[in-house]
Write a protein that holds these residues in place. Sequence first.
Motif, PDB file in Angstrom:
ATOM      1  N   TYR A   9      -9.322   4.652   6.419  1.00 52.02           N
ATOM      2  CA  TYR A   9      -8.740   3.383   6.873  1.00 52.02           C
ATOM      3  C   TYR A   9      -7.595   3.627   7.841  1.00 52.02           C
ATOM      4  O   TYR A   9      -7.459   2.963   8.863  1.00 52.02           O
TER       5      TYR A   9
ATOM      6  N   ARG B 125      -0.451   0.415   2.358  1.00 54.61           N
ATOM      7  CA  ARG B 125       0.980   0.440   2.659  1.00 54.61           C
ATOM      8  C   ARG B 125       1.795   0.154   1.403  1.00 54.61           C
ATOM      9  O   ARG B 125       2.826   0.760   1.161  1.00 54.61           O
ATOM     10  N   GLU B 126       1.310  -0.771   0.583  1.00 51.27           N
ATOM     11  CA  GLU B 126       2.055  -1.174  -0.598  1.00 51.27           C
ATOM     12  C   GLU B 126       2.025  -0.124  -1.703  1.00 51.27           C
ATOM     13  O   GLU B 126       3.014   0.087  -2.390  1.00 51.27           O
ATOM     14  N   ASN B 127       0.872   0.468  -1.928  1.00 48.84           N
ATOM     15  CA  ASN B 127       0.730   1.397  -3.048  1.00 48.84           C
ATOM     16  C   ASN B 127      -0.507   2.258  -2.825  1.00 48.84           C
ATOM     17  O   ASN B 127      -1.597   1.929  -3.283  1.00 48.84           O
TER      18      ASN B 127
ATOM     19  N   VAL C 286      -7.437  -7.887  13.344  1.00 48.31           N
ATOM     20  CA  VAL C 286      -7.497  -6.678  12.510  1.00 48.31           C
ATOM     21  C   VAL C 286      -6.595  -6.829  11.289  1.00 48.31           C
ATOM     22  O   VAL C 286      -6.985  -6.526  10.161  1.00 48.31           O
TER      23      VAL C 286
ATOM     24  N   HIS D 208      -5.594  -9.558   9.881  1.00 46.78           N
ATOM     25  CA  HIS D 208      -6.080 -10.601   8.973  1.00 46.78           C
ATOM     26  C   HIS D 208      -7.576 -10.495   8.745  1.00 46.78           C
ATOM     27  O   HIS D 208      -8.294 -11.479   8.807  1.00 46.78           O
ATOM     28  N   SER D 209      -8.041  -9.287   8.525  1.00 41.08           N
ATOM     29  CA  SER D 209      -9.460  -9.070   8.251  1.00 41.08           C
ATOM     30  C   SER D 209      -9.571  -8.415   6.872  1.00 41.08           C
ATOM     31  O   SER D 209      -8.568  -8.022   6.294  1.00 41.08           O
ATOM     32  N   PRO D 210     -10.793  -8.331   6.342  1.00 37.17           N
ATOM     33  CA  PRO D 210     -10.962  -7.584   5.084  1.00 37.17           C
ATOM     34  C   PRO D 210     -10.403  -6.166   5.200  1.00 37.17           C
ATOM     35  O   PRO D 210      -9.783  -5.651   4.269  1.00 37.17           O
ATOM     36  N   PHE D 211     -10.582  -5.555   6.373  1.00 32.87           N
ATOM     37  CA  PHE D 211     -10.034  -4.219   6.618  1.00 32.87           C
ATOM     38  C   PHE D 211      -8.502  -4.228   6.567  1.00 32.87           C
ATOM     39  O   PHE D 211      -7.880  -3.359   5.951  1.00 32.87           O
TER      40      PHE D 211
ATOM     41  N   SER E 210     -15.256  -3.674   3.383  1.00 36.59           N
ATOM     42  CA  SER E 210     -13.857  -3.274   3.512  1.00 36.59           C
ATOM     43  C   SER E 210     -13.525  -2.702   4.885  1.00 36.59           C
ATOM     44  O   SER E 210     -12.370  -2.619   5.256  1.00 36.59           O
TER      45      SER E 210
ATOM     46  N   GLN F 150      -6.652  -6.221   4.959  1.00 31.65           N
ATOM     47  CA  GLN F 150      -6.235  -6.393   3.573  1.00 31.65           C
ATOM     48  C   GLN F 150      -6.115  -5.024   2.890  1.00 31.65           C
ATOM     49  O   GLN F 150      -5.177  -4.767   2.138  1.00 31.65           O
ATOM     50  N   VAL F 151      -7.063  -4.135   3.178  1.00 32.91           N
ATOM     51  CA  VAL F 151      -7.013  -2.788   2.601  1.00 32.91           C
ATOM     52  C   VAL F 151      -5.813  -2.018   3.169  1.00 32.91           C
ATOM     53  O   VAL F 151      -5.124  -1.305   2.442  1.00 32.91           O
TER      54      VAL F 151
ATOM     55  N   ARG G  69     -13.812  -9.189  11.391  1.00 38.04           N
ATOM     56  CA  ARG G  69     -14.087 -10.467  10.741  1.00 38.04           C
ATOM     57  C   ARG G  69     -12.813 -11.092  10.200  1.00 38.04           C
ATOM     58  O   ARG G  69     -11.842 -10.409   9.909  1.00 38.04           O
TER      59      ARG G  69
ATOM     60  N   ALA H  57      -4.450   2.269  -4.418  1.00 38.00           N
ATOM     61  CA  ALA H  57      -5.615   2.022  -3.566  1.00 38.00           C
ATOM     62  C   ALA H  57      -6.636   3.141  -3.754  1.00 38.00           C
ATOM     63  O   ALA H  57      -7.841   2.888  -3.871  1.00 38.00           O
TER      64      ALA H  57
ATOM     65  N   LYS I 159      -2.976  -3.244   4.080  1.00 38.42           N
ATOM     66  CA  LYS I 159      -1.780  -3.708   3.387  1.00 38.42           C
ATOM     67  C   LYS I 159      -1.686  -3.066   2.009  1.00 38.42           C
ATOM     68  O   LYS I 159      -0.614  -2.665   1.565  1.00 38.42           O
ATOM     69  N   ALA I 160      -2.824  -2.974   1.332  1.00 43.20           N
ATOM     70  CA  ALA I 160      -2.837  -2.369  -0.004  1.00 43.20           C
ATOM     71  C   ALA I 160      -2.386  -0.910   0.077  1.00 43.20           C
ATOM     72  O   ALA I 160      -1.606  -0.451  -0.755  1.00 43.20           O
TER      73      ALA I 160
END
Lengths: 326, 255
Positions: free
Chosen positions: A220, A204-206, A191, A193-196, B112, A198-199, B117, A210, A201-202
């Motif tokens: 999300y 959490r960061e800002n 989870v 390290h998935s495309p999801f 997204s 990645q979102v 995956r 997002a 993390k985005a």
Amino acid sequence: MSASATPVALGAARPGLFGFTRAQAVGFLLMLAAIVVLPHVLYPIFLMRILTAALFACAFNLMIGYVGLLSFGHAAFYGMGAYVCAWTLKFWHLDAAAAILLGGLTGGLLGLALGYLAIRRSGIYFAMITLALAQMVYFFCLEAPFTGGEDGIQQVPRGTAFGIFPLHQDMAMYWLVAGIFIAGFLLIHRVIHSPFGQVLKAIRENEPRATSLGYRTMHYKLIAFVISTFLSGIAGATTSVVFGIATLDGVTSARSGDVVLTTLVGGLGTVFGPVVGAIVTTSMENYLAQFGSWVTVTQGAVFVVCVLAFRRGIVGEIAAKLRLSL
Amino acid sequence: MSEILLETHGLTKEFNGFTAVDNVDLQVRAGTIHALIGPNGAGKTTCFNMLTKFLPPTRGRIHFKGRDITGIAPADVARLGLVRSFQISAVFPRLTALENVRLALQRARGNSFDFWRSETALRRYDNRAHQLLFDVGLTGLADTAAGLLAYGQKRALEIATTLALDPEMMLLDEPTAGMTHADVDRIVELIRSIRTGRTILMVEHNLSVVEGLCDTITVLTRGRVLAEGDYATVSRNPEVIAAYLGSDAPELAHA
């Protein structure tokens, strides 16, 4: 929490197999080796307590470490998972694997309902709302007839898993618990390290940025919350099968506090932190049990030392020292 | 004259009795670069935040592409093709420059929600992301964490990320704020190069940036529209000069 940004998290670590960095792959293999070897050395019941506590902490870490939301009510999902699993195992004589899955689904569904309410706020407000909702679940469990009130659901038979593996022997039970833990651990890793992920993390960061890119951030966060509460339910359910009991102990706010402590000691936002944290806290409970209430005192002291001396947790500090992502 | 892409009617924002934006009617035509200027506290950023729905207006309506967007959520405004930047550079600091741009590509093109995956699925966006980084002059910095970039580079990365969504309209909040002269020139060039096929509304404090770049300029003071027109018209308006007196008057005079 964001102040603890380390050089470790910066820079692009090339993901290898299954998204593990090399250091993480080594750590994972060491962990697998320990899971295989240790039951021949240590008491399997003790190891199963560690594994279920570790799974619970990993699930909790998904929220605090990767979404940046501190839930103070994760016991609700853990405890309800345990109740539903124990009840269906005892009265419906369900297959143990199915009962555990049902416990996980209970945690996830409850997470969807409570998360829908809580996820609108962040920081201290999120923590307070989750705590309040979890207390409501506690009182529900205290009063509802099916939980057995103060007595809990006792003498739950372990039964068989997948229809063929009898679980009454501790080693058979151990392999099931180990399998569940590894599957849960890998699911969380996937989870993140998935495309999801990645979102996440985005967000959490800002989060405003997002949003401005068109991400409906609530969706999300809620999905992450449901995954986390599902695995918490699995952890609670598995524990109830191991010990043949589900009690109010599983839904108390103290249980919610334990998982915060465990994750913090091990290292927030690290892959192995919750596992190391679970080893530390479970060992303390186990080996200090003879000193009675000193367990709580020691836990408090460890918590204070941890917050003051090594804020990143055991694994977080090691990772920072070695400049690795663990 | 081209059609109107973004329009406001009587846009008003009050904070506890203080009127930050007062009855603003704004019309942005498709394909133009439109500037919103004014002295400090004129209500530019408040106005801007209402357009992108980050602040709910007290009164008034906002129309984008003929559609009333007054009541919809910020993320949905972005999905309609109206994408904003921020005054404080908005990057995801602990992600690499490449990942920053990829996040926008990923939103526009799907998957997204795929939590099962591997993130290697995102590698199919790498080529496009590298191209966008090249376009804004960040070649070679793809694997650098965004938080480690210099200020001007962060702004460039932000623009690359916004461009990745291929928005019909971009809202830039003081794109040159706090920059060195060299960086300002780079960003102005960048805005000029990306304007084809797009509409841009920018809040700007720096009049030398607005000159020669923007087609239409709206001047705000104390929440109201004071003047509107091209640079030559606006800069000769005595009321505008008066409004800027004491703050940016010399800048205006030598322009």
